[in-house]
Design an enzyme around this catalytic site. Structure first.
Site: not given
Length: 583
Positions: A251, A129, A126, A153, A145, A303
């Site tokens: 974050r 970002d 997977w 995820w 990611q 984000e």
């Protein structure tokens, strides 16, 4: 009660109580290949050596009824040793126990019919970002990611790929792995040219969010790591975490050097606002300001921020652009990227159009857009994750999930009193053009005009169109295949819109949110220019040299090999139509 399965002379599986399982083996190969079922419940896996757990427990969706794909569980560090592998939360009746395999290698060949040919994807697992992008010594580094233990995820690592031309990527594997402070969420990298942090001149310093679940709640903190071999391997800073907060969502640190103030800047996403910090040594950070109240769209959490200085076309002027990704709250549902244009003094960003919401992309599938640090020639190069959180875990791929958008050079242009972002496919895209097919110009009236594209049915090409309008209020065309699956597009010149409809594009039934119609505002006159980038499972439309962009996923059963044109009674002329194979 214990049930023992003897796999071979060096491998046994013990099924204990409460779905606890132990695989005992002499390690003779580099990998244990794990059979994965994407929709299976999560179990957990780790290596046990001399009764001690080695590393972090990883979540894994081992096959219960079917095998969707395999992922490699690395054992090379234990070659020649006897170890145990503990697998929790998987019943004795699961299919996986018959499908586990020891192997000296893992085949990462491109086997998926939907896998793009010229967009970046992970070799397996997977991806979401893009993270930590920087350029150094002729190489573009892209981190992301990454879940190496399945195609949904989870288990957030930083994966790593490299390129010298932004079009052809080499998968470098995992770069930063979970640790005692938690999973490795999104962040950025800088090149510390002057050794301000003391790790070494030209050290690559990564900043990321450590995300940890505890009995008292979820915690997000900022951590750092440094690399002395140009980003191949990282050493985590012994003083982690370097920044903490009581906020739940805290974050995605983006760090850059602010030359006028001779200090570093970090911008963080915090709930539905951004926070800006400064530092002189990358280790101690001071909060300077906040941005976001009563600004832009707030349909979901903010984000993946970015803050970059970008030139205004036709002038010597530059403006600061704050990129803000949010989920949900996009113009067509789910996740999307918005931006603000204004000024920045090293401590505070001021938006010069506080009553407007500006979108970077008018499709459903461009999210988490950020830019490269240290890009060459002063360029501002952006990249996004090509998916949407509404359905990202469910798209019909197996060995991998998700791709990145094309790399895009960002500039600003003025329209009236407003400044807007222009996203142009990076110049490297044209250098990747191969075989060219030029279609002679033709006129389109009320009847359909069908055009065959490449004979090769790879489904990976660029279409460059120039249309001369003769008074038509609607200019329509579509991409289609021999199965009748199609993506319809049209300019509605009365409403000043460009529209894309993927409701009949192929497989669309995996999510009610997928068969969508997306709309972009356009300001065009007699001549329309459009570049379409088609790559097996995606279409990116760049209109008017990037003044509008629309990115949408598609999953046709066969590649689109034809275009169909139609018009109202006033008609239009296709002045030029060039098709390029991208390689």
């Amino acid at each position: 009660m214990t049930s023992v399965v003897q796999a071979d002379s060096s491998w046994t599986i013990r099924h204990l109580v409460c779905e606890q399982n132990i695989v005992s083996l002499d390690v003779t190969e580099d990998y244990l290949l794990l059979p994965i079922q994407d929709d299976a419940p999560e179990g957990k896996i780790c290596v046990v050596k001399d009764n001690e757990q080695k590393g972090t427990l990883m979540n894994v969706r081992l096959a219960r009824e079917r095998v969707d794909s395999y992922v490699p569980f690395a054992l090379s560090a234990y070659k020649g040793q006897h170890i145990s592998i503990e697998i929790q939360g998987v019943p004795e009746t699961a299919l996986c126990w018959k499908e586990l395999k020891l192997s000296g290698s893992f085949d990462m060949a491109n086997k998926e019919s939907f896998r793009p040919l010229y967009h970046h994807t992970p070799a397996y697992g997977w991806m979401n970002d893009p993270n930590g992008m920087f350029y150094k010594d002729g190489v573009y580094h892209l981190y992301f990611q990454y879940n190496p233990y399945g195609a949904v995820w989870g288990n957030m690592h930083w994966g790593h790929s490299t390129s010298t031309d932004l079009m052809h990527w080499k998968f470098e594997g995992g770069a930063i792995v979970p640790d005692a402070w938690g999973a490795i969420f999104s962040g950025s990298c800088v090149v510390d040219h002057e050794n301000t942090a003391g790790f070494g001149k030209e050290a690559v310093v990564a900043f990321y969010t450590s995300a940890k679940s505890t009995p008292w709640g979820d915690i997000q903190m900022q951590s750092m790591a440094y690399s002395l071999d140009n980003g191949k391997t990282f050493t985590k800073y012994e003083g982690n975490p370097i920044l903490t907060s009581s906020e739940k969502d805290f974050r995605d640190p983006k760090v850059f050097w602010y030359a006028p103030g001779k200090h570093w800047v970090m911008i963080l996403a915090v709930g539905q606002h951004m926070e800006i910090y400064s530092s002189v040594n990358l280790k101690e950070w001071k909060k300077e300001s906040e941005f976001g109240a009563m600004q832009g769209a707030h349909g979901g959490v903010w984000e993946c921020p970015d803050l970059v200085e970008i030139p205004v076309e036709g002038s010597r002027e530059k403006k600061w652009v704050l990129i803000c990704n949010l989920n949900p709250g996009g113009p067509f549902g789910g996740s999307a990227a918005q931006y603000f244009v204004g000024s920045f003094d090293g401590k505070k960003f001021v938006n010069e159009s506080p009553t407007q919401t500006k979108w970077m992309d008018w499709g459903k599938d461009n999210y988490a857009t950020v830019t490269w640090n240290n890009a060459p020639d002063g360029r501002c190069i952006a990249l996004g994750w090509m998916s949407n959180w509404q359905y990202a875990n469910n798209v019909p791929t197996r060995q991998y999930r998700s791709a990145n958008t094309l790399a895009r050079d960002l500039t600003l242009y003025r329209e009236g009193q407003e400044l807007y972002l222009k996203s142009t496919p990076s110049s490297e895209v044209k250098k990747a053009r191969g075989k060219k097919v030029s279609i002679p110009s033709f006129k389109v009236s009320e009847k359909h005009e069908m055009v065959n594209l490449f004979e090769e049915k790879q489904g990976a090409y660029e279409v460059e169109i120039v249309i001369q309008n003769a008074g038509a209020s609607k200019i329509a065309f579509c991409l289609l295949n021999d199965k009748g699956e199609k993506v319809s597009m049209y300019y509605d010149l009365n409403r000043k819109q460009f529209v894309m409809d993927r409701s009949e594009s192929g497989t669309v039934d995996f999510s009610k949110d997928f068969p969508a119609v997306t709309v972009a505002p356009v300001n065009v006159d007699k001549e329309l220019t459009l570049r379409l980038f088609v790559d097996r499972s995606s279409i990116e439309a760049f209109g008017e040299d990037g003044k509008f962009v629309m990115t949408n996923l598609v999953f046709p059963s066969q590649p689109y090999v034809k275009m169909c044109f139609e018009a109202d009674k006033n008609g239009y002329a296709v002045k030029s139509l060039n098709v390029y194979k991208l390689q």
